[in-house]
Design a protein around this motif. Structure first.
Motif, PDB file in Angstrom:
ATOM      1  N   ILE A  61     -11.768  -1.242   5.388  1.00 11.48           N
ATOM      2  CA  ILE A  61     -12.571  -0.133   4.882  1.00 11.48           C
ATOM      3  C   ILE A  61     -13.751  -0.727   4.123  1.00 11.48           C
ATOM      4  N   GLU A  89     -12.405  -3.886   2.261  1.00 13.68           N
ATOM      5  CA  GLU A  89     -11.012  -3.954   1.833  1.00 13.68           C
ATOM      6  C   GLU A  89     -10.115  -4.152   3.054  1.00 13.68           C
ATOM      7  N   ILE A 138      -6.574  -3.978   4.865  1.00 18.79           N
ATOM      8  CA  ILE A 138      -5.339  -3.200   4.740  1.00 18.79           C
ATOM      9  C   ILE A 138      -4.374  -3.602   5.855  1.00 18.79           C
ATOM     10  N   TYR A 175       0.847  -1.191   0.000  1.00 24.17           N
ATOM     11  CA  TYR A 175       0.000   0.000   0.000  1.00 24.17           C
ATOM     12  C   TYR A 175       0.879   1.236   0.000  1.00 24.17           C
ATOM     13  N   PRO A 176       0.384   2.377  -0.507  1.00 29.73           N
ATOM     14  CA  PRO A 176      -0.975   2.607  -1.002  1.00 29.73           C
ATOM     15  C   PRO A 176      -1.190   2.234  -2.460  1.00 29.73           C
ATOM     16  N   ASP A 216      -9.326  13.481   3.298  1.00 28.66           N
ATOM     17  CA  ASP A 216      -9.119  12.061   3.548  1.00 28.66           C
ATOM     18  C   ASP A 216      -9.086  11.920   5.065  1.00 28.66           C
ATOM     19  N   ARG A 264      -6.079   9.926   6.882  1.00 27.73           N
ATOM     20  CA  ARG A 264      -4.784  10.596   6.999  1.00 27.73           C
ATOM     21  C   ARG A 264      -4.909  11.888   7.799  1.00 27.73           C
ATOM     22  N   SER A 314      -5.278   9.861  -1.554  1.00 34.76           N
ATOM     23  CA  SER A 314      -6.168   9.432  -0.484  1.00 34.76           C
ATOM     24  C   SER A 314      -6.666   7.997  -0.611  1.00 34.76           C
ATOM     25  N   TYR A 315      -7.090   7.442   0.523  1.00 33.23           N
ATOM     26  CA  TYR A 315      -7.749   6.143   0.558  1.00 33.23           C
ATOM     27  C   TYR A 315      -9.219   6.311   0.184  1.00 33.23           C
TER      28      TYR A 315
END
Length: 298
Positions: free
Chosen positions: A203, A190, A192, A115-116, A270, A273, A254-255
């Motif tokens: 997420i 998702e 992570i 990631y990311p 985001d 973050r 951003s995620y």
């Protein structure tokens, strides 16, 4: 992955293929991919060039071709000045340049593990892709690679010990891949990884919000937050802002992003973050768009 691990990976591939004499060229191709850490000066001043940052353009298939070509050209130019013995290039020029490109493409392949993610198919799309095995550079492999490098420099470990490094690399990737597969089946959204293999993030997206969960393999759920996608901001205004270069840059970093109204302004951010839940990438966490067109981004 860190640059030393990238270097040892392509070195191991070339040694396995029976071409240890090409390792220097392969390493140059792999390591110089990370020269894009200098490109952020471009994207910082020109938001529309947001892909010119670390883990951006050069970490695409097209970027690997460009970087490999530039590295090869640099080798030719350096050789013409006599800084590289002519004997090296006169015997194996085609193979040397092939090794450079091998280094560039293996760099892209390894960074797909973390990631990311990276924009593999840029300029067709700036979407980031990742297999999601690591949270970023693997701390385990970083330690293993640096220890081996130090031992190599000190003459304690020979280059012929690369198979041992390769075996450790395969074991580390296999272990974290099994964890990733297990968590992907276990979680609805998702999955992570974090730098702690026992702690994972999830997420999950609904029509109205993003649900974030922290999961400990030992203690179960260790935190959960819901982030509403849009608060008091019409979908039309969100759609209009999506074409703004600074908003595109924010979303690229951003995620996921949310939008909320603050007075006459719209704040797009985001939240992961911005609230310090995930720290990387550290820049461009949110942007405030004033009604008169002004911008504040941080």
């Amino acid at each position: 992955m860190d640059s030393v691990t990238h270097a040892f990976f392509v070195a191991a591939v070339l040694a396995y293929l029976g071409h240890p004499e090409l390792i220097l060229f392969g390493v140059m191709g792999a390591v110089l991919m990370d020269s894009d850490i200098l490109y952020s000066r471009i994207s910082d001043h020109f938001p529309s060039l947001y892909v010119f940052t670390h883990g951006g353009f050069t970490h695409s298939l097209a970027g690997a071709l460009v970087t490999g070509g530039a590295t090869s050209a640099g080798i030719c130019l350096t050789a013409s000045t006599g800084m590289i013995p002519a004997l090296i290039l006169s015997e194996i020029p085609p193979a040397a340049f092939a090794a450079v490109f091998l280094g560039s493409f293996t760099h892209v392949a390894l960074d797909l593990l973390a990631y990311p993610g990276i924009p593999v198919f840029y300029p067709v799309t700036d979407r980031k892709y990742t297999l999601g095995v690591f949270a970023g550079p693997s701390p385990v492999m970083m330690v293993v690679s640096w220890v081996y490098l130090i031992l190599l420099i000190l003459g304690v470990a020979p280059l012929s010990a690369l198979p041992v490094w390769s075996a450790l690399f395969i074991l580390v990737v296999a272990f974290f891949s099994v964890l990733k597969i297990a968590m992907a089946f276990h979680l609805e959204g998702e999955s992570i990884p974090t730098f702690n293999p026992l702690v994972w993030y999830e997420i999950r997206e609904t029509d109205e919000a993003f649900i974030f969960r922290c999961i400990s393999l030992l203690r179960g759920t260790c935190g959960e937050k819901e982030f509403v996608k849009s608060r008091d901001v019409p979908s039309r205004d969100v759609a209009l802002s999506s074409g703004d270069p600074e908003v595109k840059r924010l979303r690229y970093y951003s995620y996921f992003t949310t939008a909320e109204r603050e007075g006459d302004a719209i704040v797009i951010r985001d939240p992961l973050r911005d609230e310090g839940i995930i720290f990387y990438p550290p820049s461009y966490k949110k942007i405030r768009i004033e009604k008169n067109g002004g911008r504040d981004e941080w």
